[in-house]
Scaffold this motif. Sequence first.
Motif, mmCIF file in Angstrom:
data_model
loop_
_atom_site.group_PDB
_atom_site.id
_atom_site.type_symbol
_atom_site.label_atom_id
_atom_site.label_comp_id
_atom_site.label_asym_id
_atom_site.label_seq_id
_atom_site.Cartn_x
_atom_site.Cartn_y
_atom_site.Cartn_z
ATOM 1 N N ILE A 139 -1.143 4.057 8.362
ATOM 2 C CA ILE A 139 -1.526 4.951 7.253
ATOM 3 C C ILE A 139 -1.633 6.495 7.608
ATOM 4 N N LEU A 140 -2.409 6.714 8.942
ATOM 5 C CA LEU A 140 -2.619 7.960 9.559
ATOM 6 C C LEU A 140 -1.460 8.658 9.881
ATOM 7 N N GLY A 141 -0.242 7.914 9.907
ATOM 8 C CA GLY A 141 1.055 8.557 10.589
ATOM 9 C C GLY A 141 1.870 8.881 8.983
ATOM 10 N N LEU A 142 1.948 7.797 8.291
ATOM 11 C CA LEU A 142 2.827 7.963 7.088
ATOM 12 C C LEU A 142 2.115 9.034 6.024
ATOM 13 N N ALA A 143 0.930 8.771 5.626
ATOM 14 C CA ALA A 143 0.315 9.798 4.721
ATOM 15 C C ALA A 143 0.443 11.238 4.888
ATOM 16 N N PRO A 144 -0.029 11.706 6.282
ATOM 17 C CA PRO A 144 0.246 13.098 6.473
ATOM 18 C C PRO A 144 1.961 13.335 6.234
ATOM 19 N N LEU A 161 0.868 -1.238 0.092
ATOM 20 C CA LEU A 161 -0.115 0.021 0.200
ATOM 21 C C LEU A 161 0.926 1.165 -0.004
ATOM 22 N N ILE A 162 2.279 1.194 0.070
ATOM 23 C CA ILE A 162 2.873 2.505 0.418
ATOM 24 C C ILE A 162 2.901 3.355 -1.080
#
Length: 261
Positions: free
Chosen positions: A243-248, A54-55
């Motif tokens: 995801i909530l950490g990596l995306a922003p 998903l990265i």
Amino acid sequence: MIGQFIRDKFIYLHPGYTVLNTVVFGIILGIAIILIIKMFKYLKKDPKDLVIPLIPFIFFGSSTRALVDNGIYPLTYALVTPGIYFLTGFAAIATLLSAVFIEKKTGFDYRYTIFAVGAVMCVPSILYAGPINWTAFFEVLGMWALISSFFVVLRNNWSLIHDRFNLSVLMAHIFDASSTFVAVDFYGYGEQHVVPSALTSLTGTAFVMYPLKIVVILSALYVIDLYVEDRTVKNMLKLAIFILGLAPGLRNFLSLSMGTF
């Protein structure tokens, strides 16, 4: 009137979050996670297996938003919050379902299909990216590596982060904290989210994001490992937090590297 209220409070073309839209987005996210958990159970797949595949999708969403910030992509409803999240999420889910179908028909590992599709989606963002601010680029990576190294060294003596998945979740949020700290403290940008903004204003530095992130994420991982027995639910919660950490973090990092935040 209702439509105007929704456009003004939730589908906005300007930066920033409020208590209202933060709570509403949180509720929507919670409902989405419940539905996705049911999907994973139906597909008989483990959410943990999608951390790497998903990265590229996370990069797609974050880089697209960064290119909007930088004036390269147009400022439209589809490319800002929450549009970009729905666009990326639907694309990822559609790809997952298609990849599982292909796996059943051909035996080709569904994770490779997901990664390949996401990688192709990232090509326009890479091509349209302008000159890179290498100083900011390495400042963020340097702070991330410095703070993360402490936990990498400790992982063999700390059961909570000995698990590679847990460590990855924590490091994703340390990356987010690093991008925020460098942008706010060294480049004069502002924090958009409600609680971090309040704490940054109170302390006078975005360095507060590090203890905030570390305490909250480690506490969440501890509670999940201790009280959530269902494997699919446990790993989906961790994937969502990742995801909530990596995306922003990626959005901030890329925006800052291209000159805006």
